[in-house]
Design a protein around this motif. Structure first.
Motif, mmCIF file in Angstrom:
data_model
loop_
_atom_site.group_PDB
_atom_site.id
_atom_site.type_symbol
_atom_site.label_atom_id
_atom_site.label_comp_id
_atom_site.label_asym_id
_atom_site.label_seq_id
_atom_site.Cartn_x
_atom_site.Cartn_y
_atom_site.Cartn_z
ATOM 1 N N LEU A 103 -8.371 -4.090 -6.407
ATOM 2 C CA LEU A 103 -7.139 -4.697 -5.888
ATOM 3 C C LEU A 103 -6.399 -5.452 -6.984
ATOM 4 C CD1 LEU A 103 -8.530 -5.841 -2.436
ATOM 5 C CD2 LEU A 103 -6.791 -4.080 -2.822
ATOM 6 N N ALA A 104 -7.162 -6.173 -7.829
ATOM 7 C CA ALA A 104 -6.507 -6.913 -8.917
ATOM 8 C C ALA A 104 -5.821 -5.948 -9.875
ATOM 9 C CB ALA A 104 -7.532 -7.765 -9.660
ATOM 10 N N VAL A 129 -2.922 -1.523 -16.186
ATOM 11 C CA VAL A 129 -4.141 -1.902 -16.920
ATOM 12 C C VAL A 129 -5.211 -0.823 -16.726
ATOM 13 C CG1 VAL A 129 -3.792 -4.401 -16.689
ATOM 14 C CG2 VAL A 129 -5.003 -3.151 -14.889
ATOM 15 N N GLY A 130 -6.179 -0.812 -17.649
ATOM 16 C CA GLY A 130 -7.334 0.061 -17.475
ATOM 17 C C GLY A 130 -8.242 -0.486 -16.379
ATOM 18 N N LEU A 131 -9.051 0.381 -15.776
ATOM 19 C CA LEU A 131 -9.989 -0.068 -14.742
ATOM 20 C C LEU A 131 -11.356 0.579 -14.979
ATOM 21 C CD1 LEU A 131 -10.588 -1.610 -12.074
ATOM 22 C CD2 LEU A 131 -9.844 0.448 -10.840
ATOM 23 N N ILE A 164 -4.882 6.147 -4.901
ATOM 24 C CA ILE A 164 -5.331 6.879 -6.087
ATOM 25 C C ILE A 164 -5.224 5.998 -7.331
ATOM 26 C CG2 ILE A 164 -3.036 7.912 -6.472
ATOM 27 C CD1 ILE A 164 -6.317 9.757 -7.066
ATOM 28 N N HIS A 165 -4.329 5.020 -7.282
ATOM 29 C CA HIS A 165 -4.158 4.134 -8.440
ATOM 30 C C HIS A 165 -5.341 3.171 -8.618
ATOM 31 C CE1 HIS A 165 -0.302 5.902 -8.857
ATOM 32 N NE2 HIS A 165 0.159 5.409 -7.737
ATOM 33 N N MET A 166 -6.230 3.116 -7.631
ATOM 34 C CA MET A 166 -7.421 2.250 -7.768
ATOM 35 C C MET A 166 -8.648 3.046 -8.220
ATOM 36 S SD MET A 166 -7.039 -0.603 -4.758
ATOM 37 C CE MET A 166 -7.585 0.468 -3.452
ATOM 38 N N LEU A 167 -8.444 4.294 -8.590
ATOM 39 C CA LEU A 167 -9.554 5.092 -9.124
ATOM 40 C C LEU A 167 -9.869 4.620 -10.539
ATOM 41 C CD1 LEU A 167 -11.381 7.578 -8.502
ATOM 42 C CD2 LEU A 167 -9.707 8.952 -9.746
#
Ligand SMILES: NC(=O)c1ccc[n+]([C@@H]2O[C@H](COP(=O)([O-])OP(=O)(O)OC[C@H]3O[C@@H](n4cnc5c(N)ncnc54)[C@H](O)[C@@H]3O)[C@@H](O)[C@H]2O)c1
Ligand SMILES: [Fe+2]
Length: 377
Positions: A103-104, A129-131, A164-167
């Motif tokens: 979420l962040a 940002v990278g995750l 999909i952006h939280m993958l």
């Protein structure tokens, strides 16, 4: 059910590092990608060993992730994230830390708030940002997925965000990070991983492409969970469970859970029972309830767990209840501090979780749910 012709979408982190001792590969990857300002999202226990990841550059550690995090916990993280101006966010902990990191990664520095993104596909922009995700429990499989759950303290409901952006760009799964998980948490989170697999396998939306992971995840839990509970530093057993958890994560994305998780949620949101413990307690009840609708698959689950049971509901219940109780899991709702007069409200809450109940292979009415809570009491 289980139709080869049903369309399905599969997404996975681009890189999955797996194996005992691979934790430091995260730092190498981050360095090679040019990341130099990491924000590590963690609980107090894991925050004390961030060095293991060998991250390069400036590191900000958020150490205040709570189990079953709520929106206040997320807001606190977002204020730290806005200060930190990180270029890489790392979830380092159990599902609670990994979900908040997801979420962040999409909310910090964004004009959107949590309320704007609850639901599926509501995150408007690619994250800046990278995750990276580094699980330290083997239960949720959150490292592999695109969903995050956070509790609304007002309504006591879990808010689910799917995007999909939280993958993750990378998931680093080092089973040795789970050696320190206490036996009771190992048992409960292991059954949670198995429940993800079982609920996907017996789901109305079950799919052959996912069934493969689902039944293998169940087999791994059947084979290794008791060993890891007995000896937390049994590396092979821990690796088996980390894999089962990852496979459970593969199941959650395209298929998801069903009745078991719907009935478990009110225990967590209303009575703060840990996610794994709640799912383990509910698991045999819903598996037995569903048996008439998915008899063949239920018998495959029993076989994969290496249990013996006839095909009827009572035998399925007895065998799987015995499996969970044998791991030392508390199987009575009354012993978890849930008051008897709350069961009706819990049944109302569970019945409202349509996103999961609609996946269940057998219609679970509000009275069926109440009957299960009463039987589990
Ligand atoms: N995103 C998803 O797809 C998904 C799936 C299932 C569950 N969840 C969510 O995940 C959360 C539950 O995650 P969880 O079961 O992993 O528990 P958790 O992250 O809440 O951690 C449980 C406890 O174990 C401690 N802990 C973590 N790693 C440890 C270690 N290696 N050694 C010792 N202690 C350790 C934590 O500090 C915490 O107190 C819930 O909020 C649930 O809703 C998300
Ligand atoms: Fe779960």
């Amino acid at each position: 059910m289980t139709s080869l012709s049903a369309p399905i979408t599969i997404v996975r982190p681009e890189i999955i590092e797996f194996g005992v001792g691979v934790a430091a590969k995260l730092g190498k990857w981050a360095g090679a990608q040019g990341f130099s300002r990491a924000l590590v999202v963690s609980d107090a226990f894991n925050a004390s060993r961030v060095d293991i990841l060998e991250l390069p550059g400036r590191i900000t550690v958020f150490s205040q992730v709570k189990p079953e995090p709520d929106t206040d916990n997320l807001d606190l993280l977002l204020s730290v994230a806005n200060e930190a101006r990180a270029d890489l966010i790392v979830g380092f902990g159990g599902g609670s830390a990994m979900d908040l990191a997801k979420l962040a990664s999409v909310l910090s520095g964004s004009a959107q708030t949590l309320r704007d993104v609850v639901g599926a596909g509501k995150v408007a922009q690619r994250r800046q940002v990278g995750l990276a995700q580094v699980p330290t429990t083997s239960g949720t499989g959150s490292e592999a997925g695109i969903r995050a759950l956070v509790t609304d303290p007002q309504t006591q409901a879990k808010l689910a965000v799917e995007s999909i952006h939280m993958l993750a760009d990378i998931a680093v799964i080092d089973p040795s990070l789970t050696f320190t998980v206490p036996a009771t948490t190992t048992a409960a989170t292991g059954v949670d991983a198995m429940a993800h697999c079982v609920e996907a396998f017996t789901n109305r939306k079950a799919h052959p492409m996912i069934d493969l992971y689902a039944i293998e995840g169940v087999r791994l839990v059947g084979h290794y969970l008791a060993r890891a509970v007995a000896d937390g530093s049994d590396a092979e057993a821990r690796a088996g469970l980390s894999l089962a958890s990852l496979y459970g994560g593969f199941c959650l994305g395209p298929v998801n859970t069903a009745g078991g998780h719907a009935l478990a949620y009110p225990l967590g949101t209303r009575w703060h029972v840990a996610h794994g413990a709640a799912n383990a307690l509910i698991f045999p009840h819903v598996l037995a309830f569903n048996t008439p609708a998915v008899a063949e698959k239920t018998s495959k689950v029993i076989e994969a767990l290496n249990l013996k049971a006839a095909a009827d509901q009572a035998s399925v219940f007895d065998a799987t209840f015995g499996f969970c109780a044998g791991l030392g899991i508390e199987m009575r709702l009354s012993a978890l501090g849930v008051p008897a007069d709350d069961l009706a409200t819990m049944a109302d809450d569970a019945y409202a979780i349509r996103r999961l109940l609609d996946n269940n292979p057998r219609e679970l009415g509000r009275d069926d749910i109440l009957a299960i809570y009463q039987a589990a009491y």
